[in-house]
Write a protein that holds these residues in place. Structure first.
Motif, PDB file in Angstrom:
ATOM      1  N   THR A   2      10.675  -3.148  10.599  1.00  0.00           N
ATOM      2  CA  THR A   2      11.261  -3.806   9.446  1.00  0.00           C
ATOM      3  C   THR A   2      10.490  -5.076   9.109  1.00  0.00           C
ATOM      4  O   THR A   2      10.234  -5.378   7.945  1.00  0.00           O
ATOM      5  CB  THR A   2      12.738  -4.141   9.712  1.00  0.00           C
ATOM      6  N   ARG A   6       8.553  -5.966   5.642  1.00  0.00           N
ATOM      7  CA  ARG A   6       8.889  -7.177   4.908  1.00  0.00           C
ATOM      8  C   ARG A   6       7.664  -8.046   4.673  1.00  0.00           C
ATOM      9  O   ARG A   6       7.473  -8.585   3.581  1.00  0.00           O
ATOM     10  CB  ARG A   6       9.950  -7.965   5.676  1.00  0.00           C
ATOM     11  N   ARG A   9       5.605  -6.381   2.043  1.00  0.00           N
ATOM     12  CA  ARG A   9       6.187  -6.556   0.711  1.00  0.00           C
ATOM     13  C   ARG A   9       5.908  -7.952   0.178  1.00  0.00           C
ATOM     14  O   ARG A   9       5.541  -8.129  -0.994  1.00  0.00           O
ATOM     15  CB  ARG A   9       7.682  -6.292   0.777  1.00  0.00           C
ATOM     16  N   GLN A 124       7.479   1.364  -1.631  1.00  0.00           N
ATOM     17  CA  GLN A 124       8.771   1.829  -2.136  1.00  0.00           C
ATOM     18  C   GLN A 124       9.187   3.099  -1.419  1.00  0.00           C
ATOM     19  O   GLN A 124      10.363   3.274  -1.077  1.00  0.00           O
ATOM     20  CB  GLN A 124       8.698   2.063  -3.649  1.00  0.00           C
ATOM     21  N   TYR A 127      10.399   2.088   1.998  1.00  0.00           N
ATOM     22  CA  TYR A 127      11.720   1.449   1.920  1.00  0.00           C
ATOM     23  C   TYR A 127      12.822   2.461   1.619  1.00  0.00           C
ATOM     24  O   TYR A 127      13.963   2.269   2.003  1.00  0.00           O
ATOM     25  CB  TYR A 127      11.711   0.364   0.851  1.00  0.00           C
TER      26      TYR A 127
END
Length: 414
Positions: A2, A6, A9, A124, A127
């Motif tokens: 994760t 992050r 991103r 995307q 995610y």
């Protein structure tokens, strides 16, 4: 994992932001660039057309390069070239130097736009929910900042290189540091297989047929966008009778509403699905053009440009997302990257077509009538909205569920 996603991103969002700043600093200072180099009015359109044409060449090259090189690496090195070539535009003295700097900018920006959106699409997918509009919202924020810095430079009569140097000095090292955390969700050189088909198999014909409705949407969206950026001030002043000062407002309003629409758009996609959001965006944009065309005065005209920002803002990010998703589902992750690069070319097609089209129609007919043409093209987008439906949907609710194998596949072996 994760944390990896992050960081990926956040670093990619900064790249979108930096590109928004750089592009705005270039296009909003065109009169100053023309004056610095003594470019004639007859020669200026050649320079302006050369940049998107070369960007299309850069995007085409990226489509081939991603078969061997990760998109993250292409982005890592194309963004510094864009920033340095921007500085070169401001620092030169001769027309030949301007030509070289703009050529470098165009080629690098095509590679940059393609690779940024490749990483956005793959993130995307990792995610498992819509985040693409958020990246483009940050790009809009960068554009607003870049335009504001350009205004300050013009207001204080700063030399171009004086305006550009601090921006490049801040953004370039930050982009290089941030590039350490880019995340690829696909394979770099030997695209994987999906459903028994090699990624990219079948040549370009099958993928292009798959992309054709999305290519039309991309072209029409950028025709609408270039209409606003190139003609809003002239239209408000010459057709609707506004003051020169008021005529500068519509594009700023358009940029702000674009930012707001994109900031909220991912939530709309997650709740209602991409098809509904794209269809609503197309209808709002068409309504905006209709209001602009029929406006009795400048304030109603500005209402139309406000609607245009809210409507057009969702189309481009969702088009990239749909192209990558459909190509991935049919041919694998390598094809997703190639599809994004191919679709990105139509960004520049729309940019090249939009402004001359409206200008020619305005001179031959009327500028009110010319605004109805992009309105009609945007309405075609609502007809193509079904092409945005996720093909991985197995639940019948219009929302995408990612394959388990796709989640968390990062760059650097993660």
């Amino acid at each position: 994992m994760t944390d990896v996603l992050r960081r990926g991103r956040a670093s990619l969002a900064f790249s979108f932001f930096a590109q928004g700043v750089a592009f705005a600093l270039l296009v909003t200072r065109i009169p100053a660039i023309q004056g610095r180099y003594g470019v004639s009015d007859a020669l200026l359109p050649v320079f302006l057309a050369a940049v998107p044409i070369l960007a299309g060449v850069g995007s085409t090259a990226t489509e081939q390069l991603v078969k061997r090189v990760r998109p993250s690496r292409l982005l890592r090195w194309s963004q510094p070239v864009v920033l340095l070539s921007l500085l070169g535009v401001g620092a030169g003295d001769r027309v030949a130097e301007l030509a070289v700097a703009l050529a470098a900018f165009g080629l690098a920006v095509g590679m940059l736009d393609a690779s940024m959106n490749m990483l956005g699409v793959s993130l995307q997918r990792a995610y498992g929910r819509s985040i693409m509009l958020g990246f483009h919202a940050v790009y809009s924020l960068g554009g607003i900042l870049g335009a504001s810095l350009a205004w300050a430079g013009a207001h204080w009569h700063l030399a171009l290189w004086v305006s550009y140097l601090p921006v490049v000095a801040v953004l370039l090292p930050a982009a290089l540091v941030g590039s350490r955390w880019y995340v690829d969700a696909g394979s770099p050189a030997a695209p994987e297989k999906a459903d028994g088909k090699a990624a990219g198999a079948g040549g370009g014909t099958v993928v292009f047929r798959l992309l054709l409705p999305l290519c039309l949407v991309m072209t029409f969206a950028y025709i609408g966008d270039s209409t606003v950026s190139n003609w809003s001030a002239k239209y408000l002043q010459d057709t609707l009778g506004s003051s020169e000062q008021l005529a500068t407002v519509p594009y700023n309003v358009y940029m702000v509403t674009t930012l707001l629409g994109r900031a909220l758009g991912d939530t709309g996609v997650r709740r209602f699905g991409a098809v509904a959001v794209v269809r609503l965006g197309a209808l709002v944009a068409a309504l905006g053009f209709a209001v602009v065309a029929g406006a009795p005065g400048p304030w109603v005209g500005m209402l139309g440009f406000t609607l245009l920002g809210l409507g057009l803002c969702v189309l481009v990010p969702q088009t990239f997302a749909a192209a990558g998703r459909h190509a991935f589902d049919n041919y694998g992750p390598g094809a997703s990257d190639q599809a994004v690069a191919r679709l990105n070319i139509f960004n520049y097609v729309g940019f090249l077509v939009g402004s001359p089209l409206v200008g020619a129609l305005g001179d031959a007919w009327s500028y009110r009538g010319a605004m109805l043409v992009p309105m009609a093209l945007v309405l075609v987008t609502s007809v193509c909205a079904g092409s945005f439906a996720p093909r991985t949907d197995r639940y019948g609710d219009g929302h995408e569920r990612p394959r388990t194998a796709d989640v968390g596949r990062g760059s650097n072996g993660l």
